[in-house]
Design an enzyme around this catalytic site. Structure first.
Site, mmCIF file in Angstrom:
data_model
loop_
_atom_site.group_PDB
_atom_site.id
_atom_site.type_symbol
_atom_site.label_atom_id
_atom_site.label_comp_id
_atom_site.label_asym_id
_atom_site.label_seq_id
_atom_site.Cartn_x
_atom_site.Cartn_y
_atom_site.Cartn_z
ATOM 1 N N GLU A 215 0.885 -1.177 0.000
ATOM 2 C CA GLU A 215 0.000 0.000 0.000
ATOM 3 C C GLU A 215 0.918 1.221 0.000
ATOM 4 O O GLU A 215 1.461 1.600 1.037
ATOM 5 C CB GLU A 215 -0.893 -0.019 1.258
ATOM 6 C CG GLU A 215 -1.914 -1.136 1.277
ATOM 7 C CD GLU A 215 -3.130 -0.839 0.400
ATOM 8 O OE1 GLU A 215 -3.402 0.329 0.116
ATOM 9 O OE2 GLU A 215 -3.799 -1.799 -0.013
ATOM 10 N N CYS A 249 -1.885 9.618 2.291
ATOM 11 C CA CYS A 249 -1.504 9.016 1.006
ATOM 12 C C CYS A 249 -2.502 9.354 -0.099
ATOM 13 O O CYS A 249 -2.171 9.271 -1.276
ATOM 14 C CB CYS A 249 -1.384 7.512 1.167
ATOM 15 S SG CYS A 249 -2.899 6.776 1.803
HETATM 16 P P1 NAD Z 1 8.231 4.664 4.918
HETATM 17 O O1 NAD Z 1 8.217 3.837 3.671
HETATM 18 O O2 NAD Z 1 9.399 5.544 5.149
HETATM 19 O O3 NAD Z 1 8.129 3.711 6.220
HETATM 20 C C1 NAD Z 1 7.134 2.732 6.366
HETATM 21 C C2 NAD Z 1 7.649 1.610 7.269
HETATM 22 O O4 NAD Z 1 8.815 1.027 6.693
HETATM 23 C C3 NAD Z 1 8.039 2.064 8.687
HETATM 24 O O5 NAD Z 1 7.536 1.113 9.606
HETATM 25 C C4 NAD Z 1 9.549 2.076 8.668
HETATM 26 O O6 NAD Z 1 10.114 1.718 9.911
HETATM 27 C C5 NAD Z 1 9.909 1.040 7.610
HETATM 28 N N1 NAD Z 1 11.103 1.405 6.841
HETATM 29 C C6 NAD Z 1 11.510 2.653 6.485
HETATM 30 N N2 NAD Z 1 12.646 2.588 5.751
HETATM 31 C C7 NAD Z 1 12.952 1.280 5.639
HETATM 32 C C8 NAD Z 1 14.025 0.563 5.017
HETATM 33 N N3 NAD Z 1 15.005 1.201 4.360
HETATM 34 N N4 NAD Z 1 14.036 -0.783 5.097
HETATM 35 C C9 NAD Z 1 13.044 -1.450 5.767
HETATM 36 N N5 NAD Z 1 12.045 -0.817 6.402
HETATM 37 C C10 NAD Z 1 11.979 0.514 6.337
HETATM 38 O O7 NAD Z 1 6.856 5.480 4.908
HETATM 39 P P2 NAD Z 1 6.342 6.571 5.939
HETATM 40 O O8 NAD Z 1 7.221 7.783 5.835
HETATM 41 O O9 NAD Z 1 6.141 5.958 7.267
HETATM 42 O O10 NAD Z 1 4.897 6.902 5.326
HETATM 43 C C11 NAD Z 1 4.715 7.779 4.251
HETATM 44 C C12 NAD Z 1 4.553 7.049 2.936
HETATM 45 O O11 NAD Z 1 3.579 6.023 3.064
HETATM 46 C C13 NAD Z 1 4.022 7.968 1.839
HETATM 47 O O12 NAD Z 1 4.638 7.663 0.620
HETATM 48 C C14 NAD Z 1 2.535 7.637 1.784
HETATM 49 O O13 NAD Z 1 1.915 7.947 0.571
HETATM 50 C C15 NAD Z 1 2.561 6.162 2.059
HETATM 51 N N6 NAD Z 1 1.287 5.705 2.607
HETATM 52 C C16 NAD Z 1 0.493 4.885 1.876
HETATM 53 C C17 NAD Z 1 -0.740 4.489 2.366
HETATM 54 C C18 NAD Z 1 -1.664 3.574 1.608
HETATM 55 O O14 NAD Z 1 -2.615 3.067 2.211
HETATM 56 N N7 NAD Z 1 -1.467 3.337 0.328
HETATM 57 C C19 NAD Z 1 -1.158 4.930 3.621
HETATM 58 C C20 NAD Z 1 -0.311 5.767 4.342
HETATM 59 C C21 NAD Z 1 0.907 6.143 3.837
#
Ligand code: NAD
Length: 473
Positions: A215, A249
């Site tokens: 997602e 998002c």
């Molecule tokens: P992110 O991808 O930075 O982090 C998400 C999760 O991944 C966190 O739990 C984090 O600890 C982990 N993570 C981060 N970097 C990582 C890595 N290098 N390796 C492994 N794990 C890692 O996202 P965010 O900043 O928490 O959220 C914002 C993003 O999420 C935006 O792009 C937004 O559009 C998207 N989002 C999508 C939805 C949806 O339902 N489609 C909902 C909310 C947010």
């Protein structure tokens, strides 16, 4: 939970044993009991959830009620009501060539699942998929976001109070812990986050051929044509964009407005903004409905993006006021933006809304199609012809006509992206299916069967049978 690799391996093995020996054999009633316990805990701890979210980024209790608590309770209620239907074995029609057999689709849990959550709706996006996973009969390891520590701690408390670690466990931590978790051979990974990290998840999953739900996010466009009601469009846009202070998002990333109506729309947007959030920086800052930017890193990112955008020609209509100590950026509307402007190049994920103009709808559609596929596209138009053209000639995970962001709350619509904005769907039945293996079961008769007519040796009679079978296709 320690961060050592081995501990996660041990946890995985314990859950795997429990899944095979207990969860796989238990009745639907046991899943429902777990969901009821979860619902009860959430209902009893609403104040604690609101406080955690307020401490994390000043999210108002009303927004927490609408966007963090209500959607999860609705997911649980729907699962409780529909589970018997969802889990029912489906009988399928039998073709003539398999006469005498019985085919059915058995819904079985995938097994030990990993759920990784983001920070922007840190409660709902952790617990929502958990509901689907439990409803489908899986064991779960949940990894919340480290960026919202108060909600993370509350989730740890919740999981420990409700579940046995064999059923649901929670792992605290950030990148390092997640990458250690990703080394394990999960039966499914449900990830919500950015497309960049989504690619890392998919690469890790590929090593074990683990199925994934991704997602993700993206650059959501809103098209406003001249066939619209400006006042209601402006009201809906201000609400949809600045909910959670733009950190959503499905938040509009940019407005594509028909050139001749831009000024009129801007006037209405200004008016509606003042109505909802106030007129002056101080008033806006004090407004309890406006969340803060989640941390200093994202504050700096957004400020730099806004500065670069103004340097490249962007004109501030309102906003562009900051307070670094509070991670406050006042909601900002930017005019005079073209596609070379840096603000157009990335997912903003904050309270900045750029406006781009177009002359013909076809031009707007071409621009949308030149970008990676979005999670959400919106069109404001009262013309059915324009609405249809927009749907037919673009693609997106979700689309709303004459509103924004409300698609998330519809229990019977799939929620998810396409291409760069994601893979797989969440919510209700769709979420349940992500955590379910649709197992094909075919039961043959005990003795003589029609399929034996095509076993070798191919004498004249069998040759005729094979000819007939292929002739009928
Ligand atoms: P992110 O991808 O930075 O982090 C998400 C999760 O991944 C966190 O739990 C984090 O600890 C982990 N993570 C981060 N970097 C990582 C890595 N290098 N390796 C492994 N794990 C890692 O996202 P965010 O900043 O928490 O959220 C914002 C993003 O999420 C935006 O792009 C937004 O559009 C998207 N989002 C999508 C939805 C949806 O339902 N489609 C909902 C909310 C947010």
């Amino acid at each position: 939970m320690s961060t050592a690799d081995n501990d996660y391996t041990q946890l995985f093995k314990i859950q795997q044993q429990h899944f095979l020996n207990v969860l796989k054999k238990e009745r639907l009633f046991a899943r429902k009991e777990r969901l009821l316990k979860l619902k009860k805990w959430i209902k009893q701890n609403q104040d604690a959830i609101k406080l955690a979210l307020y401490n994390d980024f000043n999210k108002s209790p009303q927004e927490v009620a609408i966007s963090e608590i209500k959607p999860v309770i609705s997911e649980i209620n729907q699962a409780l009501k529909e589970l018997r239907n969802w889990a029912k074995t489906e009988r399928v029609k039998t073709p003539l060539t398999l006469f005498g057999t019985k085919g059915s689709i058995v819904k079985e849990a995938k097994g030990v699942c990993l759920i990784i959550a983001p920070w922007n709706f840190p409660f709902m996006l952790a617990v929502g998929p958990l509901v689907s996973a439990i409803a489908a009969g899986n064991s779960v390891v949940l990894k919340p976001s480290e960026i919202t520590p108060n909600t993370e701690l509350l989730l740890i408390k919740m999981v420990k109070e409700i579940f046995s670690p064999k059923e649901v466990s929670i792992v605290k931590g950030g990148i390092e812990e997640t990458q250690n978790l990703l080394k394990l051979p999960w039966n499914h990974i449900f990830f919500t986050g950015s497309p960049q990290v989504g690619k890392i998840i998919m690469q890790s999953a590929a090593k074990h051929l683990t199925s994934v739900t991704l997602e993700l996010g993206g650059r959501n466009a809103v098209v406003v044509t001249k066939n619209t009601n400006f006042k209601s469009t402006a009201k809906k846009l201000i609400w949809g964009k600045f909910f959670n202070n733009g950190q959503s998002c499905i938040s509009p990333n940019y407005l594509l407005v028909e050139e001749s109506i831009k000024d009129k729309l801007i006037t209405e947007l200004k008016f509606e903004f003042v109505e909802m959030y106030g007129n002056y920086a101080d008033e806006i800052k004090k407004n309890p409905s406006l969340a803060r930017i989640v941390n200093a890193k994202h504050f700096d990112r957004l400020k730099a993006l806004l500065d670069k955008s103004i340097e490249a020609g962007g004109k501030v209509v309102f906003g562009n006021q900051f307070d670094a100590e509070e991670n406050f950026i006042s909601p900002t509307l930017l005019d005079n933006i073209n596609i070379e402007n840096p603000i157009f190049q990335e997912e903003i994920f904050g309270p900045i809304l750029p406006i781009i103009t177009y002359k013909k709808l076809q031009e707007a559609i071409k621009l949308i199609n030149s970008n990676e596929s979005a999670l959400a596209l919106y069109i404001f138009s009262n013309s059915k012809k324009e609405q249809q053209q927009f749907i037919k000639e673009t693609t997106a995970g979700t689309t709303v006509i004459n509103d924004t962001t409300i698609q998330f709350t519809h229990p019977n619509l799939p929620f998810g992206g396409v291409g760069n904005s994601g893979l797989g769907k969440a919510h209700g039945h769709f979420g349940y299916l992500e955590f379910t293996n649709k197992r094909a079961v075919l039961k043959q008769r005990k003795k003589h069967t029609t399929s034996q007519l095509i076993y070798p040796k191919y004498n004249w009679f069998k040759k005729i049978i094979i000819k007939l079978i292929t002739w009928f296709e």
